[in-house]
Enzyme design. Structure first.
Site, PDB file in Angstrom:
ATOM      1  N   HIS A 132     -44.164   3.577  75.968  1.00  0.00           N
ATOM      2  CA  HIS A 132     -44.228   3.162  77.378  1.00  0.00           C
ATOM      3  C   HIS A 132     -43.270   2.011  77.690  1.00  0.00           C
ATOM      4  CE1 HIS A 132     -47.378   0.191  76.040  1.00  0.00           C
ATOM      5  NE2 HIS A 132     -46.826  -0.532  76.993  1.00  0.00           N
ATOM      6  N   ASP A 187     -47.895   7.103  71.920  1.00  0.00           N
ATOM      7  CA  ASP A 187     -47.200   6.005  72.607  1.00  0.00           C
ATOM      8  C   ASP A 187     -46.295   5.244  71.633  1.00  0.00           C
ATOM      9  OD1 ASP A 187     -46.455   4.119  74.465  1.00  0.00           O
ATOM     10  OD2 ASP A 187     -48.291   2.944  74.268  1.00  0.00           O
ATOM     11  N   SER A 239     -46.830  -5.361  74.379  1.00  0.00           N
ATOM     12  CA  SER A 239     -46.651  -3.947  74.048  1.00  0.00           C
ATOM     13  C   SER A 239     -45.480  -3.734  73.107  1.00  0.00           C
ATOM     14  CB  SER A 239     -46.364  -3.147  75.312  1.00  0.00           C
ATOM     15  OG  SER A 239     -47.484  -3.121  76.134  1.00  0.00           O
TER      16      SER A 239
END
Length: 227
Positions: A35, A80, A179
């Site tokens: 992402h 992801d 992230s």
């Protein structure tokens, strides 16, 4: 310490923002979350290595290719995981080194270390300048799924074999900006190896475990992309 950590930057005009973390897996490739790079423009991005501060130091590299997992599915945040190929080769020194990936399944109940520049205070939207570190502990996927069923995101569970979960210290945890960052352990030989990549959390520092992509679960995929 954490000389494998990278900061993925986005440029707007003359400004430069830290957006995600990542880790150096060899001279050309950085491991991160899908992402962080999905449908992004690589010409507006770069990678900074070798610095624990956002505002100074380190070396910058342009990006040659963004490789999010083809089966990355945004609505459930599955698969992801992603890889960034840089232009040229990363120069190693005492502040810049690759991290080895754990091929086996990560042990449960193991202390692990997470590093990143995500928000330290969500309400005040405080982004730290210095790299932050937290000690986590791995938990089983079953236990994780049970706990997250009662979270605001029940549709994102069950966690699957491509994911792993870790319990964080009270009132601290991964947040926006973390992230793609690396979760590492010391193996039996006292070598630091990466076991996870931050995927999603209940924002932020809620009582739920944080969810990572499992390096073991995507080991073959990663190897196939960096050959």
């Amino acid at each position: 310490m954490a000389n494998y950590q990278v900061s993925i930057r986005v440029h707007r005009g003359r400004k430069d923002f830290h957006t995600c973390g990542g880790s150096i897996i060899n001279e050309e490739y950085v491991l991160t979350a899908a992402h962080c790079i999905y449908r992004k423009n690589m010409k507006e991005m770069s990678i900074v290595v070798g610095s624990h501060t956002i505002d100074k130091g380190g070396n910058r590299y342009k990006i040659k290719k963004l490789i999010p997992h083809l089966d990355y599915y945004k609505p459930t945040v599955k698969n992801d995981i992603g890889i960034v190929q840089i232009q040229g080769k990363i120069k190693y020194n005492d502040k810049v080194q690759p991290i080895e990936l754990l091929k086996e399944m990560a042990p449960i109940g193991k202390k692990c270390l997470f590093t990143g520049w995500g928000y330290t205070d969500l309400k005040g939207k405080t982004l730290p300048n210095n790299l932050q570190m937290l000690e986590f502990e791995t938990i089983s996927n079953d236990d994780c799924t049970k706990q997250l069923k009662s979270s605001p995101y029940p549709k994102l569970v069950p966690v699957n074999a491509g994911q792993l979960c870790a319990k964080r210290p009270n009132n601290k945890g991964a947040c926006y900006g973390d992230s793609g960052g690396p979760l590492v352990i010391q193996d039996d030989k006292n070598k630091t190896v990466q076991i996870g990549v931050v995927s999603w959390v209940v924002p932020c520092a809620e009582q739920y475990p944080d969810v990572f992509n499992s390096v073991h679960g995507y080991y073959d995929w990663i190897q196939s992309k960096i050959k």
